[in-house]
Scaffold this motif. Structure first.
Motif, mmCIF file in Angstrom:
data_model
loop_
_atom_site.group_PDB
_atom_site.id
_atom_site.type_symbol
_atom_site.label_atom_id
_atom_site.label_comp_id
_atom_site.label_asym_id
_atom_site.label_seq_id
_atom_site.Cartn_x
_atom_site.Cartn_y
_atom_site.Cartn_z
ATOM 1 N N TYR A 177 0.851 -1.187 0.000
ATOM 2 C CA TYR A 177 0.000 0.000 0.000
ATOM 3 C C TYR A 177 0.888 1.239 0.000
ATOM 4 C CZ TYR A 177 -3.545 3.279 1.872
ATOM 5 O OH TYR A 177 -4.406 4.329 2.085
ATOM 6 N N ALA A 178 0.497 2.258 -0.780
ATOM 7 C CA ALA A 178 1.297 3.480 -0.862
ATOM 8 C C ALA A 178 0.386 4.685 -1.046
ATOM 9 C CB ALA A 178 2.296 3.385 -2.016
ATOM 10 N N LEU A 179 0.968 5.866 -0.866
ATOM 11 C CA LEU A 179 0.237 7.125 -0.984
ATOM 12 C C LEU A 179 0.991 8.063 -1.908
ATOM 13 C CD1 LEU A 179 -0.340 7.600 2.855
ATOM 14 C CD2 LEU A 179 -2.094 6.908 1.213
ATOM 15 N N LEU A 180 0.292 8.654 -2.862
ATOM 16 C CA LEU A 180 0.841 9.752 -3.647
ATOM 17 C C LEU A 180 0.634 11.027 -2.844
ATOM 18 C CD1 LEU A 180 -0.648 8.896 -7.167
ATOM 19 C CD2 LEU A 180 1.777 8.789 -6.564
ATOM 20 N N THR A 181 1.710 11.779 -2.607
ATOM 21 C CA THR A 181 1.608 13.002 -1.806
ATOM 22 C C THR A 181 1.873 14.236 -2.663
ATOM 23 O OG1 THR A 181 3.914 12.667 -1.116
ATOM 24 C CG2 THR A 181 2.195 11.909 0.394
ATOM 25 N N ASP A 182 1.367 15.380 -2.192
ATOM 26 C CA ASP A 182 1.615 16.638 -2.896
ATOM 27 C C ASP A 182 2.653 17.460 -2.126
ATOM 28 O OD1 ASP A 182 0.328 18.011 -0.811
ATOM 29 O OD2 ASP A 182 -1.535 18.292 -1.927
ATOM 30 N N PRO A 183 3.085 18.599 -2.664
ATOM 31 C CA PRO A 183 4.165 19.359 -2.008
ATOM 32 C C PRO A 183 3.821 19.839 -0.600
ATOM 33 C CG PRO A 183 3.967 20.026 -4.308
ATOM 34 C CD PRO A 183 2.799 19.131 -4.024
ATOM 35 N N GLN A 184 2.535 19.891 -0.260
ATOM 36 C CA GLN A 184 2.150 20.288 1.101
ATOM 37 C C GLN A 184 2.013 19.087 2.039
ATOM 38 O OE1 GLN A 184 0.392 21.623 -1.796
ATOM 39 N NE2 GLN A 184 2.042 23.138 -1.610
ATOM 40 N N GLY A 185 2.268 17.889 1.539
ATOM 41 C CA GLY A 185 2.126 16.691 2.353
ATOM 42 C C GLY A 185 0.728 16.123 2.336
ATOM 43 N N GLY A 186 -0.158 16.670 1.508
ATOM 44 C CA GLY A 186 -1.503 16.135 1.368
ATOM 45 C C GLY A 186 -1.513 14.887 0.516
ATOM 46 N N ILE A 187 -2.603 14.149 0.571
ATOM 47 C CA ILE A 187 -2.704 12.872 -0.132
ATOM 48 C C ILE A 187 -3.435 13.075 -1.459
ATOM 49 C CG2 ILE A 187 -3.578 10.501 -0.025
ATOM 50 C CD1 ILE A 187 -3.429 10.747 3.062
ATOM 51 N N ILE A 188 -2.736 12.824 -2.557
ATOM 52 C CA ILE A 188 -3.320 12.912 -3.898
ATOM 53 C C ILE A 188 -4.192 11.687 -4.166
ATOM 54 C CG2 ILE A 188 -2.769 12.905 -6.364
ATOM 55 C CD1 ILE A 188 -0.238 14.470 -5.687
ATOM 56 N N ASP A 189 -3.734 10.526 -3.713
ATOM 57 C CA ASP A 189 -4.492 9.281 -3.852
ATOM 58 C C ASP A 189 -3.785 8.207 -3.049
ATOM 59 O OD1 ASP A 189 -6.509 7.592 -4.695
ATOM 60 O OD2 ASP A 189 -5.757 7.314 -6.729
ATOM 61 N N ASP A 190 -4.520 7.142 -2.729
ATOM 62 C CA ASP A 190 -3.873 5.938 -2.196
ATOM 63 C C ASP A 190 -3.955 4.864 -3.265
ATOM 64 O OD1 ASP A 190 -6.651 5.564 -1.863
ATOM 65 O OD2 ASP A 190 -6.430 4.498 0.030
ATOM 66 N N LEU A 191 -2.995 3.959 -3.256
ATOM 67 C CA LEU A 191 -2.873 2.976 -4.331
ATOM 68 C C LEU A 191 -2.205 1.716 -3.822
ATOM 69 C CD1 LEU A 191 0.173 3.844 -6.599
ATOM 70 C CD2 LEU A 191 -0.389 5.234 -4.615
ATOM 71 N N MET A 192 -2.336 0.655 -4.626
ATOM 72 C CA MET A 192 -1.637 -0.603 -4.367
ATOM 73 C C MET A 192 -0.572 -0.778 -5.438
ATOM 74 S SD MET A 192 -3.216 -1.623 -1.656
ATOM 75 C CE MET A 192 -2.473 -3.242 -1.459
ATOM 76 N N VAL A 193 0.613 -1.209 -5.013
ATOM 77 C CA VAL A 193 1.736 -1.425 -5.931
ATOM 78 C C VAL A 193 2.160 -2.883 -5.830
ATOM 79 C CG1 VAL A 193 4.063 -0.726 -6.585
ATOM 80 C CG2 VAL A 193 2.500 0.961 -5.566
ATOM 81 N N SER A 194 2.165 -3.572 -6.973
ATOM 82 C CA SER A 194 2.603 -4.975 -7.033
ATOM 83 C C SER A 194 3.869 -5.076 -7.862
ATOM 84 C CB SER A 194 1.522 -5.852 -7.680
ATOM 85 O OG SER A 194 0.329 -5.828 -6.930
ATOM 86 N N ARG A 195 4.798 -5.913 -7.398
ATOM 87 C CA ARG A 195 6.021 -6.154 -8.173
ATOM 88 C C ARG A 195 5.892 -7.468 -8.927
ATOM 89 N NH1 ARG A 195 12.459 -6.270 -6.376
ATOM 90 N NH2 ARG A 195 13.158 -7.340 -8.277
ATOM 91 N N LEU A 196 5.884 -7.368 -10.232
ATOM 92 C CA LEU A 196 5.941 -8.542 -11.098
ATOM 93 C C LEU A 196 7.394 -8.799 -11.474
ATOM 94 C CD1 LEU A 196 3.122 -9.740 -11.494
ATOM 95 C CD2 LEU A 196 2.952 -7.266 -11.361
#
Length: 377
Positions: A93-112
């Motif tokens: 699980y990960a979060l895309l953040t903006d320059p103010q530290g806000g959350i742009i979106d949350d996402l799931m990242v899988s390594r193939l």
């Protein structure tokens, strides 16, 4: 003029199953089927619910160097999670953040084997794609995958149901990722989901989605479930809904998602900072925040909905925060909610009052989740 609503590859199947369709994130999606939200929720907790999540965005990230580690390092420019340590066949699980530290979106990242698969929220997927392209295109090729469907089968019977069609699924643990055929359709399967139960999310070519869904529905204990049950399930599990519980006005630390920031990305870590808003987020990890996301429990049966104000006194004179999501919790048998409260009122067991139809009703700050997770560890 509003754009016409999109259909997922399972649209006709939803209609044939009696799905009541509603607009959601630009799509026509089933909010419930004939059984109703309460029954679908309880069936998922007891057996297995099948959810269509094909409206979500799937993105392929591949390093120009050919080394998946370089794709991971590039992604770390955009998220505070440790992507480099993600092992093949695992998800994080990960979060895309903006320059103010806000959350742009949350996402799931899988390594193939040699690429990363990102699954992002439906309402954010176009913006996320542009943000990711701008951030890592020097190091990676970024490919949206709109021709992919995504199906989730969730609940204690999900493992046996999928293993009946794909025996390899039986060996997977929580957050494992594997590739295998289901009903003759090549799938990327992760043992994860957003209900708090054991289960899987299956990505596949769109033209195979109906075949996979029908094969799963033919397995013992599997029944269709819609957006209504998905929302009450994730709320009982203490899981955030982007746009309600987290957004650009909330930081990972305020949102109690600091567990998603691994040691290597924190102050003193091997790759500390380096993501948008790092100065703010790292300072909050060190010093704390003025508010925190918490669970809110109430008595009776009337849910305390998102937007309800919270107070420290029964007369509504001392504001303490606000509810961001709320519903009746069928498993808990009582209203459940979450929201943000001042740090002074964030401890579990703290009594508060919620404004409900002009009255101030007693509620209690509760530890999350409301229902113990059923993941296969």
């Amino acid at each position: 003029m509003n754009a016409p609503l999109l259909h997922t590859p399972l649209h006709d199947l939803h209609l044939s199953l009696g799905g009541r369709m509603v607009p959601f994130a630009g799509y026509q999606m089933p909010v419930q089927y004939r059984a109703g939200v309460m029954a679908e929720h309880q069936h998922t907790r007891a057996a297995a619910g099948l959810f269509d999540v094909s409206h979500m965005g799937q993105i392929r990230l591949r390093a120009r160097s050919g080394r998946v580690e370089d794709a991971a390092l590039a992604l770390e420019r955009l998220v505070p999670a440790d992507m480099l340590s993600l092992k093949p066949g695992r998800q994080r699980y990960a979060l895309l953040t903006d320059p103010q530290g806000g959350i742009i979106d949350d996402l799931m990242v899988s390594r193939l084997d040699d690429w990363l698969l990102l699954v992002v929220n439906a309402a954010c997927k176009e913006g996320d794609l542009a943000h990711i392209v701008a951030g890592v295109q020097d190091a990676c090729t970024i490919e949206a995958m709109p021709d992919r469907a995504l199906i989730a089968v969730q609940g204690p019977a999900a493992g046996a149901a999928l293993a009946g069609l794909a025996p390899r699924a039986a060996d997977m643990r929580f957050m494992d990722v594997a590739e295998f055929d289901v009903a003759g359709v090549p799938c990327i399967a992760s043992r994860s989901g957003y209900t708090g139960e054991d289960g899987f999310e299956l990505g596949m070519p769109s033209d195979g989605a109906v075949r996979v869904a029908e094969a799963l529905l033919a397995q013992p204990g599997v029944a269709p479930a819609g957006l209504g049950a998905r929302d009450s399930l994730r709320l009982e599990a203490g899981l955030c809904l982007y746009g309600s519980d987290i957004d650009r006005t909330t930081s990972p630390v305020e949102a109690a998602l600091d567990w998603s920031i691994q040691k290597s990305r924190r102050t003193g870590g091997a790759r500390a900072g380096g993501f948008p808003g790092a100065e703010t987020v790292l300072a909050q990890l060190r010093d704390g925040t003025s508010r925190r996301r918490v669970g809110i429990a109430a008595g009776g049966r009337a849910p305390v909905r998102g937007g309800a104000r919270l107070f420290a006194d029964a007369d509504g004179l001392r504001p303490a925060g606000a509810v961001t999501s709320g519903a009746f919790g069928p498993t808990v048998g009582a209203p459940v909610a979450m929201g943000y409260v001042d740090a002074a009122h964030a401890a579990a067991g703290t009594p508060l009052f919620a404004e409900l139809r002009g009255k101030f009703i007693p509620v209690t700050v509760a530890a999350l989740p409301f229902v113990a997770p059923g993941f296969k560890r």
